[in-house]
Design an enzyme around this catalytic site. Structure first.
Site, PDB file in Angstrom:
ATOM      1  CB  THR A   1      52.926  47.439  29.206  1.00 11.31           C
ATOM      2  OG1 THR A   1      53.555  48.716  29.342  1.00 11.31           O
ATOM      3  CG2 THR A   1      53.900  46.351  29.604  1.00 11.31           C
ATOM      4  N   GLY A   2      51.488  49.343  26.897  1.00 16.10           N
ATOM      5  CA  GLY A   2      50.343  50.241  26.668  1.00 16.10           C
ATOM      6  C   GLY A   2      49.789  50.768  27.963  1.00 16.10           C
ATOM      7  CB  CYS A   3      50.112  52.578  30.354  1.00 13.98           C
ATOM      8  SG  CYS A   3      50.687  53.215  31.923  1.00 13.98           S
ATOM      9  CB  ILE A   4      47.507  50.699  34.192  1.00 11.29           C
ATOM     10  CG1 ILE A   4      48.956  50.437  34.571  1.00 11.29           C
ATOM     11  CG2 ILE A   4      46.572  49.875  35.027  1.00 11.29           C
ATOM     12  CD1 ILE A   4      49.449  49.054  34.288  1.00 11.29           C
TER      13      ILE A   4
ATOM     14  CB  THR B   1      45.557  47.170  30.828  1.00 10.62           C
ATOM     15  OG1 THR B   1      45.017  47.290  32.146  1.00 10.62           O
ATOM     16  CG2 THR B   1      45.299  48.451  30.067  1.00 10.62           C
TER      17      THR B   1
END
Lengths: 410, 106
Positions: free
Chosen positions: B103-106, A199
């Site tokens: 962001t689609g998170c972490i 990410t």
């Protein structure tokens, strides 16, 4: 007598029970810890079971071993939380517990049934997860006799518990098949909804290169729509198809069902939580630790550990009528097992992505950040001992809760 | 139907290198239509259901919703979302709605 009720005796809930039992006056406070089962799983160890590095026995201990004597431990499902009434209903004898403070540590769980076709024909035949001890063990039995073919690892959707675990799985698979002398007969594919390996951009580039060097192919932006186990194909919503011989899934992760029943969660049953104070956004006497909340950081045990001091301090401040401190910075660190007795360590928070450097002592280490080293591997292997003997009991660790820039190369 | 693009609408509007608007508060429905036209999307009422939901989420939470949230809370099935925004609904809907990349998170 006042009551602190803790729901969930996993990593977060157990640590809170230990810490709060030291801080609260036993003449004034009763601490109750509730969990649905007796067994504590060392979840980071699940990853090693498919490759026979750990056996299932290596990752379990009785939960009671970690509960301090002055904490009442109840084994029961939780039927309902009623935050407006400050009470919780247990499944066991339909008992109600009134609380003054509530800590929710009910975690996140995998839900393969969220994906069409996943738990039909091929489930535990040539489709496995490795986020449960059952899945990891079944996969271990499968791999032992597998002659090779295409192994596809798919992340269903974000967020997931420990976002580096899928990469570690592939690195270990590369090592395992090499050791077994069949690496040339195995194709390794990562199908991910992300646009790269990870990410965060710098770590993503480095980890992406490692995948490439190990001959692991990435299919990015793959949002799985269905599994067709009769044809051994996974299909994305934008109609891309990938054939598999062995399909390893990281299913949708969701918070506990009781959170949904109680109307306390978001669309994935995660509880809206202030990301700096760890207090519930809706009820001031409720605090959330670990992956039960919606804070935008990794859903991992290391994060629960870094949350601990902030949560304990803030709950005590609230009890004293003081303002909460906004000191949780999203700190996470993860040992990434990269195979062949090497590992990588990454350390990051809400604002700073993983950077190269040395950790925890600037300049010395012994661990190297964002770089492969044998010390990082041994750090990960020794961590299991530390987890059982120090971390769960709320002992001191040689790491600060807040992330530090010392020793990093920005 | 042919899509007409009026470049004047986008004058003074800042975009990042991936084509997401830098300041979501600069957005207007006309800008949304123009961005959609550039992406060769012919906006229907159903697209607007999505865009309105995404804008409302931004107003409430300060960020673009995930795909699951658009499906579960916004009530538009994932398959339909892919028909409406074939190149990735969460991303493209955010783009047309003037928000930063999810962001689609972490």
């Amino acid at each position: 007598m006042k009551t602190l009720l803790i729901l969930g005796a996993g990593t977060g809930g157990t640590m809170v029970a230990n810490k709060m039992s030291e801080h609260l006056d036993a003449n004034e406070w009763k601490i109750i810890l509730v969990d649905k089962d007796e067994t504590h799983y060392y979840q980071p160890g699940f990853l090693f079971i498919p490759f026979e590095i750990y056996s299932p026995q290596d990752v379990v201990k009785p939960k009671r071993d970690f509960v301090p004597p002055n904490v009442e431990f109840i084994i029961s499902d939780i039927e309902m939380i009623e935050p407006e009434q400050n009470r919780v209903k247990l499944a066991k004898r339909s008992k109600w517990i009134d609380y003054d403070y509530l800590v929710v540590a009910t975690g996140s769980h995998v839900h393969p049934e969220e994906t069409e076709g996943m738990v039909n024909g091929g489930w535990y035949k040539n489709i496995f997860d490795f986020y449960t001890v059952e899945g990891a063990t079944a996969l271990s039995r499968f791999l032992k006799f597998w002659k090779g073919g295409r192994l596809v690892l798919n992340i269903t959707e974000m967020p997931i518990k420990c976002p580096v675990a899928p990469l570690e799985f592939l690195f270990l698979a590369d090592w395992y098949f090499t050791e077994r002398g069949i690496r040339d007969k195995v194709e390794l594919v990562l199908a991910t909804p992300l646009d790269g390996a990870f990410t965060k951009p710098r770590a993503s580039a480095i980890l992406g290169n490692m995948l490439e060097n190990k001959g692991i192919y990435i299919e990015p932006e793959f949002n799985i729509g269905e599994v067709d186990s009769s044809k051994q194909v996974i299909r994305s919503y934008d109609e891309r198809e990938i054939d598999y011989d062995l399909f390893v899934t990281v299913p949708t992760n969701m918070g506990a069902e009781v959170i949904e029943r109680s109307g306390m969660g978001d669309e994935l049953n995660f509880i809206p939580t202030d990301k700096h104070t760890l207090q519930s956004k809706n009820w001031e006497n409720i605090f959330i630790i670990g992956d039960a909340g919606d804070v935008p950081t990794s859903k991992a045990g290391s994060v629960a550990h870094f949350m601990l001091d902030v949560l304990i301090e803030n709950m005590q401040r609230h009890m004293e009528g003081l303002e909460l401190r906004s000191t949780f910075d999203g700190h996470a660190n993860c040992f990434i097992e990269s195979g062949f007795e090497k590992g990588i360590l990454i350390d990051f928070n809400y604002d700073v992505e993983p950077l190269p450097g040395k950790y925890p002592l600037p300049g010395f280490g012994p661990f190297s950040l964002l770089q492969e080293s044998p010390a990082n591997h041994w750090g990960k292997m020794i961590f299991r001992w530390t987890y059982w003997n120090v971390l769960l009991k709320g002992g001191e660790m040689p790491f600060e809760s807040q992330m530090s820039m010392a020793g990093k190369w920005a | 139907m042919t899509l007409t693009i009026n470049p004047e609408v986008l004058e003074g509007i800042e975009f990042d290198e991936e084509g997401f608007m830098v300041d979501a508060d600069d957005w207007t429905p006309t800008i949304g239509e123009t961005i959609a036209a550039i992406l060769e999307l012919d906006l229907t009422e159903r697209h607007w259901d999505v865009i309105n939901f995404v804008r409302q989420e931004y107003a409430d939470k300060g960020e673009a919703p995930t795909l699951r949230r658009i499906t579960k809370v916004g009530g538009i099935p994932t398959k339909e979302l892919y028909q409406l925004f074939p190149d990735g609904p969460a991303k493209i809907a955010a783009k047309v709605s003037g928000l930063a990349k999810p962001t689609g998170c972490i």
